[in-house]
Design a protein around this motif. Structure first.
Motif, PDB file in Angstrom:
ATOM      1  N   LEU A 150       1.195  -1.413  -0.249  1.00 57.25           N
ATOM      2  CA  LEU A 150       0.121  -0.282  -0.245  1.00 57.25           C
ATOM      3  C   LEU A 150       1.365   1.065  -0.361  1.00 57.25           C
ATOM      4  O   LEU A 150       2.388   1.552   0.743  1.00 57.25           O
ATOM      5  CB  LEU A 150      -1.101  -0.305   0.953  1.00 57.25           C
ATOM      6  CG  LEU A 150      -1.368   1.380   1.693  1.00 57.25           C
ATOM      7  CD1 LEU A 150      -2.558   1.581   0.221  1.00 57.25           C
ATOM      8  CD2 LEU A 150      -2.643   1.334   2.502  1.00 57.25           C
ATOM      9  N   THR A 151       1.021   1.815  -1.185  1.00 53.71           N
ATOM     10  CA  THR A 151       1.925   3.693  -1.023  1.00 53.71           C
ATOM     11  C   THR A 151       0.485   4.670  -1.070  1.00 53.71           C
ATOM     12  O   THR A 151      -0.627   4.674  -1.551  1.00 53.71           O
ATOM     13  CB  THR A 151       1.784   3.662  -2.591  1.00 53.71           C
ATOM     14  OG1 THR A 151       2.768   2.641  -2.591  1.00 53.71           O
ATOM     15  CG2 THR A 151       2.844   4.596  -2.646  1.00 53.71           C
ATOM     16  N   VAL A 152       0.708   5.078   0.375  1.00 55.80           N
ATOM     17  CA  VAL A 152      -0.246   6.342  -0.128  1.00 55.80           C
ATOM     18  C   VAL A 152       0.535   7.340   0.027  1.00 55.80           C
ATOM     19  O   VAL A 152       1.702   8.296  -0.085  1.00 55.80           O
ATOM     20  CB  VAL A 152      -0.752   6.526   1.373  1.00 55.80           C
ATOM     21  CG1 VAL A 152      -1.532   8.153   1.213  1.00 55.80           C
ATOM     22  CG2 VAL A 152      -1.669   5.272   2.157  1.00 55.80           C
ATOM     23  N   ILE A 153       0.395   8.270  -1.366  1.00 58.72           N
ATOM     24  CA  ILE A 153       1.027   9.639  -1.126  1.00 58.72           C
ATOM     25  C   ILE A 153      -0.077  11.290  -1.135  1.00 58.72           C
ATOM     26  O   ILE A 153      -0.802  11.142  -1.916  1.00 58.72           O
ATOM     27  CB  ILE A 153       1.550   9.989  -3.069  1.00 58.72           C
ATOM     28  CG1 ILE A 153       2.221   8.266  -3.214  1.00 58.72           C
ATOM     29  CG2 ILE A 153       2.451  11.244  -3.404  1.00 58.72           C
ATOM     30  CD1 ILE A 153       3.030   7.933  -4.286  1.00 58.72           C
ATOM     31  N   PRO A 154       0.083  12.117  -0.596  1.00 57.97           N
ATOM     32  CA  PRO A 154      -0.619  13.244  -0.409  1.00 57.97           C
ATOM     33  C   PRO A 154       0.019  14.479  -1.321  1.00 57.97           C
ATOM     34  O   PRO A 154       1.338  13.743  -1.798  1.00 57.97           O
ATOM     35  CB  PRO A 154      -0.373  13.716   0.998  1.00 57.97           C
ATOM     36  CG  PRO A 154       0.356  12.810   2.189  1.00 57.97           C
ATOM     37  CD  PRO A 154       1.074  11.575   1.100  1.00 57.97           C
ATOM     38  N   ALA A 155      -1.343  15.338  -2.428  1.00 56.52           N
ATOM     39  CA  ALA A 155      -0.698  15.298  -3.084  1.00 56.52           C
ATOM     40  C   ALA A 155      -0.113  16.494  -3.262  1.00 56.52           C
ATOM     41  O   ALA A 155       0.365  16.681  -4.278  1.00 56.52           O
ATOM     42  CB  ALA A 155      -1.998  15.580  -4.078  1.00 56.52           C
ATOM     43  N   THR A 156       0.309  17.360  -1.847  1.00 57.73           N
ATOM     44  CA  THR A 156       1.503  18.349  -1.523  1.00 57.73           C
ATOM     45  C   THR A 156       1.491  18.297  -0.378  1.00 57.73           C
ATOM     46  O   THR A 156       1.498  17.695   0.120  1.00 57.73           O
ATOM     47  CB  THR A 156       0.237  19.186  -2.300  1.00 57.73           C
ATOM     48  OG1 THR A 156      -0.164  20.112  -1.419  1.00 57.73           O
ATOM     49  CG2 THR A 156      -0.963  19.997  -3.270  1.00 57.73           C
ATOM     50  N   GLN A 157       3.153  19.108   0.028  1.00 51.76           N
ATOM     51  CA  GLN A 157       3.168  18.912   1.092  1.00 51.76           C
ATOM     52  C   GLN A 157       2.493  19.791   1.902  1.00 51.76           C
ATOM     53  O   GLN A 157       2.605  19.156   2.948  1.00 51.76           O
ATOM     54  CB  GLN A 157       4.804  20.427   0.970  1.00 51.76           C
ATOM     55  CG  GLN A 157       5.637  19.818  -0.099  1.00 51.76           C
ATOM     56  CD  GLN A 157       6.996  18.628   1.110  1.00 51.76           C
ATOM     57  OE1 GLN A 157       6.090  18.402   2.430  1.00 51.76           O
ATOM     58  NE2 GLN A 157       7.526  17.701   0.634  1.00 51.76           N
ATOM     59  N   ALA A 158       1.565  20.824   1.108  1.00 48.32           N
ATOM     60  CA  ALA A 158       0.688  21.441   2.337  1.00 48.32           C
ATOM     61  C   ALA A 158      -0.642  20.328   3.234  1.00 48.32           C
ATOM     62  O   ALA A 158      -0.617  20.480   3.642  1.00 48.32           O
ATOM     63  CB  ALA A 158       0.521  22.671   2.463  1.00 48.32           C
ATOM     64  N   ILE A 159      -0.844  19.412   2.346  1.00 46.29           N
ATOM     65  CA  ILE A 159      -1.965  18.026   2.135  1.00 46.29           C
ATOM     66  C   ILE A 159      -0.898  17.697   3.627  1.00 46.29           C
ATOM     67  O   ILE A 159      -1.546  17.294   4.401  1.00 46.29           O
ATOM     68  CB  ILE A 159      -1.718  17.825   1.587  1.00 46.29           C
ATOM     69  CG1 ILE A 159      -3.531  18.957   0.327  1.00 46.29           C
ATOM     70  CG2 ILE A 159      -2.799  16.388   1.506  1.00 46.29           C
ATOM     71  CD1 ILE A 159      -3.262  18.270  -1.112  1.00 46.29           C
TER      72      ILE A 159
END
Length: 435
Positions: A331-340
């Motif tokens: 499972l890979t999870v990647i918030p779309a931006t640093q702020a998120i």
């Protein structure tokens, strides 16, 4: 023309006798950008974008092409946004050279917004965080997902390499799109997220009707929709060929007039929609989740411009809290931006996700572009990526399903495509993992 809700389409493209017809939101915005009093659908105009977005796959190519045509400098560097979001983790010499060029050139050109590694994020999400995006703006980009910025009442248009024209001259050549207006009402069922609603709508409009249209979302559902939810709606219609999309801001003048001319007017009750899943190999192959339950998976991915927002991370963390990713599943999870990512840290979501056994990266397209955690031969993935074409996330011998973030998280826990509501009760977690 009858709409799916049984309403009658009282407008078609063209004019009828009587008082002059009003204007759609996209006609108003493009008229302003073209410095014209008004424009109509199908007119060809020269417009001045308010923002021009580029990223690490194309900025260096744009600049080299501009230079070859005799343009030494960007025409409007104060309107340009550049980010590294596709090749952040790449070791390819070409990618590293492109990044080095971007750092030097954006500084030399006085580019207003450059988001380097550490400040980076996906180009279709970052403009929402700069404070510069506003209703009525025209944003152009090379990347296909630019229409997602319609979530805040702007118009985002993808131009491919033609965005080079905007960088060189500050202007673009456009044909004004006709508008399909969609009125949404009702309350979503439990477990239904904006991704389900967006894919369901896109599949019902279809590419034949959606090609080169502006999809305008209105109605009571939109009144309570978050920015994340509106972003998802505008993003998903890219896959049916929409030129742009918009959720008009009712507090401004950038709304369609009541008597505007629409190509179609459709109305749907979101309360009839159940959790959906897009079967390979096309997002338009959208069916109820029940049709794919039990399919074994080896990989799961929560992220991308459409699936890495706070709405998605909150839904995933709620499912993963106190549970573990199944053996044999990545499972890979990647918030779309640093702020998120920082907001998810503050809310404790990253801890919940990490304790469950997921790996976390930040602010990149990642598997959606196939440069991070790519799929291998025989892998089956369920994800929140933009598309599920064969080879999109890696090997041409892999299989990809698209679903909402809660379903993806539940599937990662179960080791097969699963409904979150059917998971057994979770257990409390400790710093070492799940008890």
């Amino acid at each position: 023309m009858s709409t799916p809700s049984g309403h009658t389409d009282g407008h078609t493209a063209g004019h009828t006798a009587g008082p002059p017809a009003g204007y759609t939101a996209v006609e108003k915005i493009l008229a302003r950008a073209a410095h014209l009093e008004h424009v109509r659908a199908d007119a060809v105009i020269w417009a001045e974008p308010d923002m021009i977005a580029a990223h690490d796959l194309n900025y260096h190519r744009h600049r080299k092409l501009i230079a070859s045509l005799g343009y030494a400098n960007l025409a409007t560097p104060d309107k340009v946004l550049v980010t590294i979001d596709h090749t952040t983790h790449s070791a390819a010499p070409g990618h590293l050279q492109a990044q080095a060029f971007m750092r030097a050139d954006t500084k030399a050109q006085n580019v207003r917004w450059f988001f380097d590694t550490g400040r980076h994020g996906i180009s279709h999400n970052l403009p929402l965080e700069t404070g510069a995006l506003a209703p009525g703006m025209l944003v152009v980009a090379a990347d296909t997902r630019a229409p997602a910025l319609g979530c805040d009442g702007a118009i985002g248009i993808a131009l491919g390499m033609s965005v080079t024209l905007a960088l060189a001259t500050g202007r673009v050549w456009l044909r004004v799109p006709r508008t399909i207006r969609i009125d949404l009402h009702g309350t979503p069922r439990r477990g239904v997220m904006s991704r389900d609603i967006a894919q369901w709508i896109a599949a019902r409009i279809g590419a034949d009707a959606g090609d080169y249209k502006c999809i305008e979302f209105c109605g009571p559902y939109l009144h309570n929709a978050t920015q994340d939810e509106r972003h998802t709606l505008c993003n998903a219609v890219v896959d049916i060929g929409a030129k742009t999309a918009i959720c008009p801001d009712a507090s401004t003048r950038w709304c369609s007039d009541d008597n505007a001319v629409f190509d179609q007017r459709l109305a749907w009750d979101v309360g009839v929609i159940e959790p959906q899943i897009c079967l390979p190999p096309d997002p338009q192959n959208c069916v109820p989740l029940a049709q794919a339950l039990g399919t074994p998976i080896t990989s799961a991915f929560i992220g991308s411009c459409i699936g890495g927002k706070m709405e998605d991370l909150r839904a995933a963390a709620e499912v993963l809290r106190g549970r573990c990713v199944a053996p044999g599943v990545r499972l890979t999870v990647i918030p779309a931006t640093q702020a998120i990512y920082r907001q998810a840290l503050r809310e404790g979501l990253i801890a919940d996700i990490s304790l469950a056994g997921a790996e976390v990266a930040v602010g990149i397209c990642g598997p959606c572009y196939g440069t991070y955690a790519p799929l291998g031969d025989g892998d089956t993935s369920i994800c929140t990526a933009t598309r599920n074409d064969t080879g999109r996330l890696g090997s041409m011998q892999s299989t990809v399903y698209i679903a909402n973030a809660a379903v993806v998280a539940a599937s990662a826990v179960a080791g097969r495509i699963a409904n979150p509501a059917a998971l057994p009760e979770h257990k409390p977690a400790t710093a070492e993992g799940v008890i």
